[in-house]
Write an enzyme that holds these catalytic residues in place. Structure first.
Site, mmCIF file in Angstrom:
data_model
loop_
_atom_site.group_PDB
_atom_site.id
_atom_site.type_symbol
_atom_site.label_atom_id
_atom_site.label_comp_id
_atom_site.label_asym_id
_atom_site.label_seq_id
_atom_site.Cartn_x
_atom_site.Cartn_y
_atom_site.Cartn_z
ATOM 1 N N LYS A 64 10.942 -53.507 28.125
ATOM 2 C CA LYS A 64 9.576 -53.093 27.774
ATOM 3 C C LYS A 64 9.320 -51.653 28.222
ATOM 4 O O LYS A 64 8.756 -50.848 27.466
ATOM 5 C CB LYS A 64 8.553 -54.031 28.433
ATOM 6 C CG LYS A 64 8.461 -55.399 27.793
ATOM 7 C CD LYS A 64 7.423 -56.258 28.518
ATOM 8 C CE LYS A 64 7.278 -57.627 27.862
ATOM 9 N NZ LYS A 64 6.277 -58.468 28.577
ATOM 10 N N ALA A 85 5.490 -54.697 33.045
ATOM 11 C CA ALA A 85 5.615 -55.860 33.928
ATOM 12 C C ALA A 85 5.783 -57.119 33.089
ATOM 13 O O ALA A 85 5.361 -57.176 31.933
ATOM 14 C CB ALA A 85 4.389 -55.982 34.830
ATOM 15 N N ASP A 86 6.393 -58.111 33.695
ATOM 16 C CA ASP A 86 6.507 -59.417 33.045
ATOM 17 C C ASP A 86 6.474 -60.484 34.131
ATOM 18 O O ASP A 86 7.086 -60.317 35.188
ATOM 19 C CB ASP A 86 7.803 -59.519 32.239
ATOM 20 C CG ASP A 86 7.789 -60.718 31.303
ATOM 21 O OD1 ASP A 86 7.062 -60.664 30.290
ATOM 22 O OD2 ASP A 86 8.487 -61.716 31.579
ATOM 23 N N THR A 87 5.748 -61.556 33.861
ATOM 24 C CA THR A 87 5.605 -62.643 34.835
ATOM 25 C C THR A 87 6.185 -63.924 34.261
ATOM 26 O O THR A 87 5.897 -64.284 33.118
ATOM 27 C CB THR A 87 4.119 -62.853 35.191
ATOM 28 O OG1 THR A 87 3.608 -61.656 35.788
ATOM 29 C CG2 THR A 87 3.952 -64.009 36.170
ATOM 30 N N SER A 122 8.243 -59.143 37.559
ATOM 31 C CA SER A 122 9.145 -58.002 37.573
ATOM 32 C C SER A 122 8.392 -56.756 37.145
ATOM 33 O O SER A 122 7.535 -56.809 36.254
ATOM 34 C CB SER A 122 10.323 -58.269 36.633
ATOM 35 O OG SER A 122 11.345 -57.327 36.837
#
Length: 206
Positions: A64, A85-87, A122
């Site tokens: 991303k 960000a990624d959750t 992240s």
């Protein structure tokens, strides 16, 4: 206040991430990636065969950030750090995504009930050829829920746009008996780690 030259790009549609950045006084502009038809998403969030959750969330986040950086260069936008960000919610080694129906939300909640799961968020910052990355891990414990509680929760709109089918800042908070880690990380943006990465990328923060 953060000066104009300290502005960043946020490559995320999450309103929660916007709120968290504003909370700590980080100035940002949205740089949104495509996630819908007709041409499909700029970054696929499909889990690769045999990919473990930690590797998955790190890969997607870095893709991303890299894609957003390429987009800003293509558009000839001012060069500023890009934050992505990624959750991911993980029970054992199972990734629990966003439920697409009440039945999926209920099945997910039954798995979380009475158990402790991990929330991996992240972060990636890209700027001028430099890439900074980290993954923050928290643990969340749900109390044991009865059928009435689960049905009532799944009848709300809360489960359907969140990984794991819940948001700690919403109704689900009444069912969470313990957390270990970062509250803001569970929301989707661990602020301590975010600040560290942005400092590394040259953003001046007190």
């Amino acid at each position: 206040m953060i000066s104009a030259q300290n502005k960043i790009y946020l490559a995320s549609k999450s309103p929660r991430r916007r709120e968290l950045l504003r909370q700590v006084g980080i100035d940002f502009e949205l740089l949104l990636l495509r996630d819908a038809l007709p041409r499909g998403p700029d970054v696929s969030e499909i889990v690769l065969p045999g990919e473990l959750p930690d590797a998955y969330v790190a890969r997607v986040t870095q893709e991303k950030a890299s894609t957003a950086w390429n987009i800003l260069q293509m558009r000839r936008l001012p060069l500023r750090p890009v934050l992505a960000a990624d959750t991911t919610v993980v029970l054992g080694q199972q990734i629990l995504g966003k439920p697409g129906s009440p039945a999926e939300a209920l099945a997910m909640l039954k798995q979380l009930s009475g158990n402790t799961h991990r929330v991996l968020t992240s972060l990636a910052v890209h700027h001028q050829g430099d890439n900074f990355h980290c993954t923050q891990t928290s643990e969340v414990t749900f109390t044991t829920l009865n059928e009435q509680q689960m049905q009532a929760y799944c009848a709300t709109q809360e489960p359907y746009d969140k990984a794991g089918g819940y948001g700690i800042q919403g109704i689900a908070a009444r069912y969470i008996s313990h957390i270990s880690g970062s509250y803001s990380g569970i929301m989707g943006l661990p602020l301590f780690e975010t600040t560290l990465l942005l400092r590394q990328a040259g953003i001046r923060l007190p």
